[in-house]
Design a protein around this motif. Structure first.
Motif, PDB file in Angstrom:
ATOM      1  N   HIS A  91      13.515  24.753  66.902  1.00 13.75           N
ATOM      2  CA  HIS A  91      14.206  25.994  66.533  1.00 13.75           C
ATOM      3  C   HIS A  91      13.375  26.807  65.549  1.00 13.75           C
ATOM      4  CE1 HIS A  91      17.283  28.303  64.183  1.00 13.75           C
ATOM      5  NE2 HIS A  91      17.587  28.665  65.420  1.00 13.75           N
ATOM      6  N   GLU A  92      12.815  26.154  64.553  1.00 14.15           N
ATOM      7  CA  GLU A  92      12.022  26.852  63.540  1.00 14.15           C
ATOM      8  C   GLU A  92      10.662  27.304  64.064  1.00 14.15           C
ATOM      9  OE1 GLU A  92      11.972  24.014  60.340  1.00 14.15           O
ATOM     10  OE2 GLU A  92      14.036  24.507  59.732  1.00 14.15           O
ATOM     11  N   GLU A 150      10.327  36.933  68.001  1.00 16.70           N
ATOM     12  CA  GLU A 150      10.828  37.798  69.082  1.00 16.70           C
ATOM     13  C   GLU A 150      11.601  37.009  70.141  1.00 16.70           C
ATOM     14  OE1 GLU A 150       6.635  36.579  70.200  1.00 16.70           O
ATOM     15  OE2 GLU A 150       7.570  37.357  68.397  1.00 16.70           O
ATOM     16  N   ARG A 151      11.549  35.693  70.072  1.00 15.88           N
ATOM     17  CA  ARG A 151      12.284  34.861  71.042  1.00 15.88           C
ATOM     18  C   ARG A 151      13.294  33.951  70.345  1.00 15.88           C
ATOM     19  NH1 ARG A 151       7.088  33.593  74.591  1.00 15.88           N
ATOM     20  NH2 ARG A 151       7.172  35.448  75.881  1.00 15.88           N
ATOM     21  N   ALA A 152      13.705  34.351  69.171  1.00 20.42           N
ATOM     22  CA  ALA A 152      14.643  33.527  68.400  1.00 20.42           C
ATOM     23  C   ALA A 152      15.942  33.324  69.168  1.00 20.42           C
ATOM     24  CB  ALA A 152      14.919  34.183  67.056  1.00 20.42           C
ATOM     25  N   MET A 153      16.515  32.139  69.007  1.00 21.82           N
ATOM     26  CA  MET A 153      17.807  31.833  69.620  1.00 21.82           C
ATOM     27  C   MET A 153      18.578  30.927  68.669  1.00 21.82           C
ATOM     28  SD  MET A 153      16.539  29.270  72.737  1.00 21.82           S
ATOM     29  CE  MET A 153      15.386  30.398  73.472  1.00 21.82           C
ATOM     30  N   GLU A 154      19.832  30.810  68.907  1.00 27.57           N
ATOM     31  CA  GLU A 154      20.691  29.996  68.051  1.00 27.57           C
ATOM     32  C   GLU A 154      20.292  28.521  68.136  1.00 27.57           C
ATOM     33  OE1 GLU A 154      23.134  31.113  65.976  1.00 27.57           O
ATOM     34  OE2 GLU A 154      22.517  33.141  66.559  1.00 27.57           O
ATOM     35  N   PHE A 155      20.529  27.801  67.056  1.00 33.02           N
ATOM     36  CA  PHE A 155      20.228  26.371  66.985  1.00 33.02           C
ATOM     37  C   PHE A 155      20.917  25.621  68.127  1.00 33.02           C
ATOM     38  CE2 PHE A 155      21.103  22.052  65.609  1.00 33.02           C
ATOM     39  CZ  PHE A 155      19.881  21.638  65.107  1.00 33.02           C
ATOM     40  N   GLN A 207      11.043  28.731  77.635  1.00 36.18           N
ATOM     41  CA  GLN A 207      10.662  29.118  76.273  1.00 36.18           C
ATOM     42  C   GLN A 207      10.675  27.909  75.343  1.00 36.18           C
ATOM     43  OE1 GLN A 207      13.388  32.217  75.163  1.00 36.18           O
ATOM     44  NE2 GLN A 207      12.329  33.778  76.348  1.00 36.18           N
ATOM     45  N   VAL A 208      11.716  27.099  75.442  1.00 36.17           N
ATOM     46  CA  VAL A 208      11.828  25.911  74.598  1.00 36.17           C
ATOM     47  C   VAL A 208      10.776  24.885  74.998  1.00 36.17           C
ATOM     48  CG1 VAL A 208      13.343  23.974  73.995  1.00 36.17           C
ATOM     49  CG2 VAL A 208      14.252  26.307  74.020  1.00 36.17           C
ATOM     50  N   ALA A 209      10.525  24.738  76.286  1.00 35.20           N
ATOM     51  CA  ALA A 209       9.499  23.791  76.753  1.00 35.20           C
ATOM     52  C   ALA A 209       8.130  24.176  76.218  1.00 35.20           C
ATOM     53  CB  ALA A 209       9.487  23.733  78.279  1.00 35.20           C
ATOM     54  N   ARG A 210       7.821  25.463  76.187  1.00 40.09           N
ATOM     55  CA  ARG A 210       6.522  25.907  75.656  1.00 40.09           C
ATOM     56  C   ARG A 210       6.338  25.470  74.208  1.00 40.09           C
ATOM     57  NH1 ARG A 210       6.906  31.796  78.165  1.00 40.09           N
ATOM     58  NH2 ARG A 210       5.820  31.417  80.117  1.00 40.09           N
ATOM     59  N   VAL A 211       7.383  25.628  73.410  1.00 42.07           N
ATOM     60  CA  VAL A 211       7.296  25.211  72.008  1.00 42.07           C
ATOM     61  C   VAL A 211       7.138  23.699  71.927  1.00 42.07           C
ATOM     62  CG1 VAL A 211       8.496  25.157  69.782  1.00 42.07           C
ATOM     63  CG2 VAL A 211       8.593  27.215  71.195  1.00 42.07           C
TER      64      VAL A 211
END
Length: 128
Positions: free
Chosen positions: A30-31, A36-41, A13-17
């Motif tokens: 993070h921002e 729908e895929r929010a996660m902590e900093f 998920q982070v790699a996609r962003v």
């Protein structure tokens, strides 16, 4: 091709962003995560460090802030992930996966046309 450890769901998920945003800080990633895929900093920070450790990203320090950049293209990760899936679930035989996708994913008319075109192109390549 370099052999890298597979990505977890969160790392992917982070790699996609990161692929979409280009070089970014943890805060920017993070921002940019979909709501729908929010996660902590701190979780984003951990995933970015793991991506760097696994060889999927690089980081450089700009002042006191780390800037991350993808080191591996999305297509490379897709190829590796699908290859592992085919090996694990289908013992290396891709046809059951193709059959599943065609039968269970409700392809649109346009997608069926694209699939026919791909098969025709493969046919032409093997008959020449």
């Amino acid at each position: 091709m370099e052999d890298r450890p597979p990505l977890s769901k969160g790392e992917l998920q982070v790699a996609r962003v990161l692929w979409d945003c280009g070089e970014s800080t943890v805060r920017q990633i993070h921002e940019s995560l979909p709501a729908e895929r929010a996660m902590e900093f701190a979780t984003v920070q951990t995933y970015l460090r793991r991506l760097e450790q696994k060889g999927y990203a690089t980081a450089k320090l700009v002042g006191r802030t780390r800037h991350y950049r993808a080191r591996v293209r999305p297509q490379t990760v897709i190829r590796q992930t699908v290859g592992e899936l085919v090996d694990q679930l289908f013992d290396g035989d891709a046809m059951p996966l193709v059959r599943h996708l065609v039968e269970d994913r409700s392809l649109s008319s346009a997608e069926i046309s694209q699939l026919r075109q791909m098969v025709d192109e493969l046919d032409q390549g093997t008959s020449e």
